[in-house]
Design a protein around this motif. Structure first.
Motif, mmCIF file in Angstrom:
data_model
loop_
_atom_site.group_PDB
_atom_site.id
_atom_site.type_symbol
_atom_site.label_atom_id
_atom_site.label_comp_id
_atom_site.label_asym_id
_atom_site.label_seq_id
_atom_site.Cartn_x
_atom_site.Cartn_y
_atom_site.Cartn_z
ATOM 1 N N SER A 171 1.813 9.215 -6.113
ATOM 2 C CA SER A 171 2.301 10.549 -5.766
ATOM 3 C C SER A 171 3.426 10.983 -6.692
ATOM 4 O O SER A 171 3.463 12.143 -7.146
ATOM 5 C CB SER A 171 2.786 10.573 -4.309
ATOM 6 N N THR B 26 0.828 -1.209 0.000
ATOM 7 C CA THR B 26 0.000 0.000 0.000
ATOM 8 C C THR B 26 0.861 1.258 0.000
ATOM 9 O O THR B 26 0.556 2.233 -0.706
ATOM 10 C CB THR B 26 -0.942 0.000 1.215
ATOM 11 N N ILE C 254 0.953 4.198 -2.858
ATOM 12 C CA ILE C 254 0.814 5.629 -2.574
ATOM 13 C C ILE C 254 2.001 6.399 -3.149
ATOM 14 O O ILE C 254 1.833 7.467 -3.758
ATOM 15 C CB ILE C 254 0.693 5.869 -1.061
ATOM 16 N N VAL D 275 -4.684 11.194 -4.454
ATOM 17 C CA VAL D 275 -3.981 9.974 -4.043
ATOM 18 C C VAL D 275 -4.751 9.246 -2.946
ATOM 19 O O VAL D 275 -4.886 8.012 -2.983
ATOM 20 C CB VAL D 275 -2.546 10.302 -3.579
ATOM 21 N N THR E 94 -6.529 5.508 -3.305
ATOM 22 C CA THR E 94 -5.997 4.424 -2.476
ATOM 23 C C THR E 94 -7.086 3.745 -1.656
ATOM 24 O O THR E 94 -6.844 2.729 -1.011
ATOM 25 C CB THR E 94 -4.896 4.967 -1.538
#
Length: 225
Positions: A50, A42, A46, A164, A168
């Motif tokens: 990003s 995870t 991210i 983001v 997610t």
């Protein structure tokens, strides 16, 4: 800033519900190091989103993505190109969809997930976010939309951060179930995995068609003010 968030919300939602990364995370969570690897996957995701979004903002700002509060011509051309790409992906996915969803096949690389080291799991999360041919166009489109709005740098960064976070949510849901769901988590995640595997192709085809048409419309409106 509110108008920009409205424009990128659809892109973020499409990334969030992309079935393959969700399936990959569920398989990772079922491994002996599921807790650590799930978090690393995870975090990698991210970071990938990003980084790609930030690169797009850096490119857009000095390239004149916004001219007098109106998106520059190259932004319109980029959105048309991305829209056509998504429509192409959508048509390809639709043709490849299995007639019987229960016969859907997962990618072969998923069979090796239980043998991946934590570093490779982190890299997989990053790659599925930033280098995946399905998610990357959506993140690039979101970055171009933010960069072409003429916002101050702080608001651009905040808009990207919100994108983001929303993108997610699809991974945070199974991760949260795994960490907090107790004994029922395994059954719940197994059901989610089966559904996502069966409907992955159809879901992505529809998303690509809808967002591809939206990007085409946005690009045409920029080029023909």
């Amino acid at each position: 800033m509110g108008a920009v968030l409205g424009d990128v919300l659809g892109f973020a939602a499409a990334v969030a519900v992309s079935p393959l990364p969700i399936i990959a995370l569920i398989l990772i969570l079922a491994t002996p190091r599921g807790r650590l690897n799930g978090i690393l996957f995870t975090v990698g995701w991210i970071l990938g989103l990003s980084a790609l979004g930030a690169v797009m903002l850096v490119i857009a700002s000095p390239a004149g993505a916004s001219a007098h509060k109106h998106p520059a011509t190259w932004v319109g051309a980029l959105k048309i190109a991305l829209g056509l790409l998504l429509l192409l992906f959508g048509a390809r996915q639709w043709r490849r969809r299995p007639k019987d969803p229960s016969q859907a096949q997962l990618p072969k690389w998923m069979g090796a997930i239980d043998r991946l080291t934590p570093v490779k799991v982190f890299g997989l999360g990053t790659a599925l976010a930033a280098l995946n041919a399905k998610n990357a166009p959506l993140t690039i489109a979101a970055g171009a939309t933010i960069g072409s709005a003429g916002l101050p740098v702080g608001q651009q960064v905040a808009s990207l951060a919100i994108f983001v976070v929303i993108a997610t949510l699809g991974l945070l849901a199974p991760l949260g179930v795994f960490l907090l769901g107790g004994e029922r988590a395994k059954t719940t995640l197994g059901n989610w995995k089966d559904w996502a595997a069966q409907h992955n192709v159809a879901v992505m085809a529809v998303l690509f068609f809808v967002l591809g048409l939206k990007l085409l419309g946005d690009g045409i409106s920029i080029l023909t003010p």
